[in-house]
Design an enzyme around this catalytic site. Structure first.
Site, PDB file in Angstrom:
ATOM      1  N   LYS A   1       7.556   4.487   7.508  1.00 34.76           N
ATOM      2  CA  LYS A   1       7.777   3.072   7.206  1.00 34.76           C
ATOM      3  C   LYS A   1       8.900   2.444   8.026  1.00 34.76           C
ATOM      4  O   LYS A   1       8.947   1.237   8.213  1.00 34.76           O
ATOM      5  CB  LYS A   1       8.055   2.872   5.716  1.00 34.76           C
ATOM      6  CG  LYS A   1       6.829   3.144   4.848  1.00 34.76           C
ATOM      7  CD  LYS A   1       6.417   1.914   4.130  1.00 34.76           C
ATOM      8  CE  LYS A   1       5.135   2.027   3.337  1.00 34.76           C
ATOM      9  NZ  LYS A   1       4.868   3.303   2.662  1.00 34.76           N
TER      10      LYS A   1
ATOM     11  N   SER B   1       9.541  -0.466  -4.467  1.00 36.99           N
ATOM     12  CA  SER B   1      10.500   0.451  -5.061  1.00 36.99           C
ATOM     13  C   SER B   1      10.555   1.719  -4.234  1.00 36.99           C
ATOM     14  O   SER B   1      11.298   2.628  -4.515  1.00 36.99           O
ATOM     15  CB  SER B   1      10.087   0.787  -6.498  1.00 36.99           C
ATOM     16  OG  SER B   1       8.748   1.201  -6.502  1.00 36.99           O
TER      17      SER B   1
ATOM     18  N   GLU C   1      -6.883   8.847   0.278  1.00 36.81           N
ATOM     19  CA  GLU C   1      -6.122   8.267  -0.837  1.00 36.81           C
ATOM     20  C   GLU C   1      -6.265   9.150  -2.075  1.00 36.81           C
ATOM     21  O   GLU C   1      -7.119  10.031  -2.132  1.00 36.81           O
ATOM     22  CB  GLU C   1      -6.592   6.833  -1.104  1.00 36.81           C
ATOM     23  CG  GLU C   1      -8.024   6.743  -1.571  1.00 36.81           C
ATOM     24  CD  GLU C   1      -8.521   5.297  -1.675  1.00 36.81           C
ATOM     25  OE1 GLU C   1      -7.718   4.364  -1.577  1.00 36.81           O
ATOM     26  OE2 GLU C   1      -9.734   5.145  -1.864  1.00 36.81           O
TER      27      GLU C   1
ATOM     28  N   GLY D   1      -7.032   6.766  -7.547  1.00 37.08           N
ATOM     29  CA  GLY D   1      -6.936   5.375  -7.094  1.00 37.08           C
ATOM     30  C   GLY D   1      -7.783   5.188  -5.849  1.00 37.08           C
ATOM     31  O   GLY D   1      -7.258   4.959  -4.773  1.00 37.08           O
TER      32      GLY D   1
ATOM     33  N   ASP E   1      -9.640   2.867  -4.711  1.00 39.49           N
ATOM     34  CA  ASP E   1     -10.049   1.495  -4.388  1.00 39.49           C
ATOM     35  C   ASP E   1     -10.373   1.326  -2.908  1.00 39.49           C
ATOM     36  O   ASP E   1     -11.282   0.572  -2.547  1.00 39.49           O
ATOM     37  CB  ASP E   1      -8.945   0.504  -4.782  1.00 39.49           C
ATOM     38  CG  ASP E   1      -7.650   0.795  -4.044  1.00 39.49           C
ATOM     39  OD1 ASP E   1      -7.045   1.843  -4.330  1.00 39.49           O
ATOM     40  OD2 ASP E   1      -7.260  -0.001  -3.169  1.00 39.49           O
TER      41      ASP E   1
ATOM     42  N   SER F   1       3.036  11.820   6.255  1.00 39.58           N
ATOM     43  CA  SER F   1       3.604  10.466   6.293  1.00 39.58           C
ATOM     44  C   SER F   1       5.041  10.355   5.788  1.00 39.58           C
ATOM     45  O   SER F   1       5.745   9.411   6.140  1.00 39.58           O
ATOM     46  CB  SER F   1       2.711   9.505   5.520  1.00 39.58           C
ATOM     47  OG  SER F   1       2.502   9.976   4.201  1.00 39.58           O
TER      48      SER F   1
END
Ligand SMILES: *Cc1c(COP(=O)(O)O)cnc(C)c1O
Length: 322
Positions: free
Chosen positions: A56, A81, A207, A211, A213, A307
């Site tokens: 990130k 967060s 993923e 979850g 999605d 990651s």
């Protein structure tokens, strides 16, 4: 708000120049045990060893580097967060930009402390009563701050794409590449690099099974929204893909796969025991799916993005002892 612009590979190249000398060029590691087990040649891109412990930093630093004088003076705001908060706080400190981070009242104390430690001004909100995106937008408007969201932003995506760019520069041809998937900043950035540098490489986003999605969105062709999923992969507890990340993923990615929490724990153990790497649950998603694909990867050259590595050591130990 600016109209969302869709990043392209040239933006990844420009991002690489901006982060050079600020982000680490993380190592690419391999393991004989894994190569033998999969019958493949596997290259791990170790973003757990990136500054602040996750990829990130790349997107955050790239986005803040593009601020003009007025934006720099007023500052940046974000809501997160997790790793994005720390990435923004650290990048802002390095660039001399004030940072405001909107965090839930029940965020782990260690994360709040880490964000403050990087110089971030933390604004606490009640996650059951207030909407963090609204708070972020209000602060942005009131104080002239620039909002940098965690994934759905062209400069963030372009920055995240630099990890795969470095991987291809270092190892050359790959037949398959696996990356974790939350809101899709990492995967869409990776897709920009992959489609230019290795058009025939299969690209998979992975993923948490709880979850899925992203998988459902990918297969149905429109963005699926879900409640916050229950999973140990806290970096991928997103509720939906983004308006910018989704079209890129849909166009450039071969498939979206899933992994269970139990599989993630097994991978954490493997990384710690065999490769001496501390990897957070979310960071294991790519490897978990690749292990599962075994037969299909025979004789192939395979890239896996690890990651991030930000996991509280007490939590790390309790996950491994179950
Ligand atoms: C944020 C994050 C992800 C997911 O990235 P997206 O860009 O939201 O898809 C994966 N792993 C780690 C360690 C993260 O911090």
């Amino acid at each position: 708000m600016n109209t969302p612009n869709i990043p392209v590979f040239d933006d990844v190249i420009a991002a690489a120049a901006r982060i050079k000398g600020h982000a680490h060029r993380t190592p690419v590691m391999s393991s004989r045990t894994i190569n033998d087990a999969l019958g493949a040649e596997v290259f791990f891109k170790c973003e757990n060893l990136q500054r602040m412990g996750a990829f990130k930093f790349r997107g955050a630093f790239n986005a803040l580097s593009k601020f003009d004088e007025t934006q720099r003076r007023a500052g940046v705001v974000t809501f997160s967060s997790g790793n994005h908060a720390q990435a923004i706080a650290l990048s802002a400190r390095l660039l001399g930009i004030p940072a405001t981070i909107v965090m839930p009242h029940d965020a782990p104390a260690a994360k709040v402390a880490a964000t403050r430690g990087y110089g971030g001004n933390v604004v606490i909100y009640d996650r059951y009563k207030e909407d963090r995106e609204q708070i972020g937008r209000d602060l942005a408007e009131k104080h002239g701050l620039t909002l940098i969201p965690p994934y759905d932003h062209a400069d963030v995506i372009a920055g995240q794409g630099t990890a795969a760019l470095e991987l291809f520069e270092e190892v050359g041809r790959l037949d398959a590449l696996f990356t974790p998937l939350g809101g899709g900043g990492l995967l869409s950035g990776t897709a920009l690099s992959t489609r230019t540098l290795a058009p025939r490489c299969k690209l998979y986003g992975v993923e948490p099974e709880a979850g899925n999605d992203g998988q459902r969105s990918f297969r149905s062709g429109s963005i699926v929204h879900i409640d916050t999923p229950k999973t140990i992969a806290d970096g991928a507890q997103t509720q939906h893909l983004g308006n910018i990340t989704f079209p890129i993923i849909r166009r450039d990615v071969d498939d979206i796969l899933t992994a269970t929490d139990a599989q993630l724990v097994e991978c954490m153990r493997f990384f710690a025991e065999r490769m001496k790497l501390i990897v957070e649950p979310t960071g294991c998603l790519g490897f978990a799916a690749a292990r599962d694909m075994k037969g299909e990867l025979q004789g192939k050259r395979v890239g896996i993005v690890i990651s991030g590595g930000n996991v509280d050591i007490a939590r790390f130990c309790s996950l491994l002892s179950t």
